[in-house]
Design a protein around this motif. Structure first.
Motif, mmCIF file in Angstrom:
data_model
loop_
_atom_site.group_PDB
_atom_site.id
_atom_site.type_symbol
_atom_site.label_atom_id
_atom_site.label_comp_id
_atom_site.label_asym_id
_atom_site.label_seq_id
_atom_site.Cartn_x
_atom_site.Cartn_y
_atom_site.Cartn_z
ATOM 1 N N UNK A 96 1.421 20.332 -12.989
ATOM 2 C CA UNK A 96 2.630 19.840 -13.223
ATOM 3 C C UNK A 96 3.816 19.912 -12.209
ATOM 4 N N UNK A 97 3.816 21.229 -11.545
ATOM 5 C CA UNK A 97 4.717 21.246 -10.503
ATOM 6 C C UNK A 97 4.669 20.224 -9.433
ATOM 7 N N UNK A 98 3.530 20.110 -8.766
ATOM 8 C CA UNK A 98 3.156 19.039 -7.840
ATOM 9 C C UNK A 98 3.612 17.701 -8.208
ATOM 10 N N UNK A 99 3.506 17.192 -9.600
ATOM 11 C CA UNK A 99 3.663 15.985 -9.846
ATOM 12 C C UNK A 99 5.172 16.008 -9.899
ATOM 13 N N UNK A 100 6.012 16.810 -10.321
ATOM 14 C CA UNK A 100 7.546 16.865 -10.254
ATOM 15 C C UNK A 100 8.066 16.551 -9.102
ATOM 16 N N UNK A 101 7.343 17.420 -8.034
ATOM 17 C CA UNK A 101 8.004 17.583 -6.780
ATOM 18 C C UNK A 101 7.591 16.371 -5.835
ATOM 19 N N UNK A 102 6.806 15.459 -6.064
ATOM 20 C CA UNK A 102 6.613 14.232 -5.537
ATOM 21 C C UNK A 102 7.796 13.514 -4.720
ATOM 22 N N UNK A 103 8.858 13.406 -5.562
ATOM 23 C CA UNK A 103 9.864 12.615 -5.246
ATOM 24 C C UNK A 103 10.673 13.184 -4.217
ATOM 25 N N UNK A 104 10.838 14.640 -3.973
ATOM 26 C CA UNK A 104 11.352 15.250 -3.042
ATOM 27 C C UNK A 104 10.434 15.334 -1.832
ATOM 28 N N UNK A 105 9.035 15.282 -1.922
ATOM 29 C CA UNK A 105 8.335 15.459 -0.971
ATOM 30 C C UNK A 105 8.271 14.425 0.101
ATOM 31 N N UNK A 106 8.268 13.010 -0.486
ATOM 32 C CA UNK A 106 8.299 11.996 0.180
ATOM 33 C C UNK A 106 9.801 11.955 1.128
ATOM 34 N N UNK A 107 10.680 12.531 0.611
ATOM 35 C CA UNK A 107 11.810 12.787 1.333
ATOM 36 C C UNK A 107 11.696 13.520 2.374
ATOM 37 N N UNK A 108 10.824 14.272 2.487
ATOM 38 C CA UNK A 108 10.882 15.483 3.629
ATOM 39 C C UNK A 108 11.552 16.526 3.307
ATOM 40 N N UNK A 109 12.080 16.988 2.101
ATOM 41 C CA UNK A 109 13.044 18.022 1.762
ATOM 42 C C UNK A 109 12.358 19.225 2.169
ATOM 43 N N UNK A 110 13.169 20.290 2.413
ATOM 44 C CA UNK A 110 12.581 21.584 2.735
ATOM 45 C C UNK A 110 11.738 22.266 1.430
ATOM 46 N N UNK A 111 10.974 23.048 1.901
ATOM 47 C CA UNK A 111 9.863 23.443 0.930
ATOM 48 C C UNK A 111 10.606 24.318 -0.358
ATOM 49 N N UNK A 112 11.536 25.171 0.205
ATOM 50 C CA UNK A 112 12.353 25.929 -0.467
ATOM 51 C C UNK A 112 13.212 25.181 -1.631
ATOM 52 N N UNK A 113 13.777 24.159 -1.023
ATOM 53 C CA UNK A 113 14.713 23.402 -1.835
ATOM 54 C C UNK A 113 13.860 22.471 -2.954
ATOM 55 N N UNK A 114 12.486 22.031 -2.578
ATOM 56 C CA UNK A 114 11.783 21.505 -3.331
ATOM 57 C C UNK A 114 11.145 22.371 -4.527
ATOM 58 N N UNK A 115 10.805 23.630 -4.053
ATOM 59 C CA UNK A 115 10.576 24.577 -5.395
ATOM 60 C C UNK A 115 11.573 24.944 -6.195
ATOM 61 N N UNK A 116 12.612 25.179 -5.711
ATOM 62 C CA UNK A 116 13.898 25.386 -6.521
ATOM 63 C C UNK A 116 14.342 24.276 -7.594
ATOM 64 N N UNK A 117 14.139 23.040 -6.928
ATOM 65 C CA UNK A 117 14.645 22.055 -7.803
ATOM 66 C C UNK A 117 13.590 21.735 -8.813
ATOM 67 N N UNK A 118 12.292 21.757 -8.416
ATOM 68 C CA UNK A 118 11.242 21.644 -9.516
ATOM 69 C C UNK A 118 11.481 22.468 -10.566
ATOM 70 N N UNK A 119 11.600 23.746 -10.373
ATOM 71 C CA UNK A 119 11.743 24.723 -11.431
ATOM 72 C C UNK A 119 12.799 24.378 -12.270
ATOM 73 N N UNK A 120 14.111 24.035 -11.531
ATOM 74 C CA UNK A 120 15.203 23.484 -12.130
ATOM 75 C C UNK A 120 15.223 22.684 -13.345
ATOM 76 N N UNK A 121 14.284 21.267 -13.018
ATOM 77 C CA UNK A 121 14.324 20.397 -13.844
ATOM 78 C C UNK A 121 13.004 20.691 -14.839
ATOM 79 N N UNK A 122 12.265 21.339 -14.596
ATOM 80 C CA UNK A 122 11.258 21.973 -15.638
ATOM 81 C C UNK A 122 12.024 22.843 -16.653
#
Length: 221
Positions: A96-122
């Motif tokens: 689930x987390x990986x599915x949600x994070x895809x949009x930020x991963x393709x933008x090359x966002x920092x890992x910490x930002x991706x993790x934080x934002x993914x948990x926020x929207x979930x």
């Protein structure tokens, strides 16, 4: 926010999809697109999400005439719109987390930002505890919530949903309606295509009705 003026779109000489469509949708509105199967609902959403081009007329998104923008500008404009589909379109081999994070991963966002934002929207959709689960192990309603979280990962001003409750029972459909209402209350413009007239009638929100590609009612608020 979204403006269409005398828009025509054809899939062939004898296959009109949209006919002389004029409508305006303002910032932070929640609007239904209704009509029978084949009325043009999905074609309209595809036009707004820049997956299709009109043959005549003007389409303005965020005040920009999308027929005049360079092709290279389309991806950045699309990232300002979240899209939710009836069949979820989740990757079954990713969590689930990986599915949600895809949009930020393709933008090359920092890992910490991706993790934080993914948990926020979930957390927003009530599924933070499912971050490591896999989509096939979730209910239909949970999968649709994951799809909504994925659409929200970039904090888009516009959320487009094509039959988001089409595969859900009545109770789960009510949950998705409540979630979309909460998202709209945060200031997001929400545009939902649905054939479920009961849903439209219950909520009494603005509805734009299409008939054979034409606006039958509700195009101008």
């Amino acid at each position: 926010m979204i403006q269409l003026y005398h828009v025509h779109m054809d899939y062939g000489p004898d296959s009109p999809a949209l006919v002389d469509v004029t409508m305006r949708i303002g910032k932070a509105e929640f609007v239904f697109i209704t009509g029978a199967s084949g009325a043009g609902k999905t074609s309209l959403l595809r036009l707004i999400m820049l997956a299709e081009h009109c043959d005549a007329g003007q389409v303005l998104i965020f005040g920009r005439n999308v027929s005049r923008i360079r092709h290279s500008e389309i991806p950045s404009l699309r990232r300002r719109m979240g899209v939710v589909f009836q069949d979820f379109k989740l990757l079954p081999s990713r969590t689930v987390g990986e599915n949600v994070a895809i949009g930020l991963e393709v933008l090359g966002r920092p890992r910490r930002e991706i993790r934080s934002r993914t948990l926020e929207v979930l957390r927003l959709v009530g599924l933070e505890h499912k971050v490591r689960a896999y989509p096939p192990r979730l209910s239909g309603g949970e999968q649709q919530r994951v799809a909504i979280a994925r659409a929200l990962i970039n904090d888009p001003p516009i959320l487009l949903a094509d039959e988001p409750t089409g595969n859900l029972d009545a109770d789960l459909s009510q949950d998705i309606d409540s979630l979309l209402a909460d998202i709209n209350a945060r200031g997001t413009t929400v545009l939902v295509a649905t054939h479920d007239q009961g849903w439209v009638d219950r909520t009494q929100r603005r509805a734009i009705r299409l008939e054979r590609g034409r606006v039958a009612s509700g195009g101008i608020a």
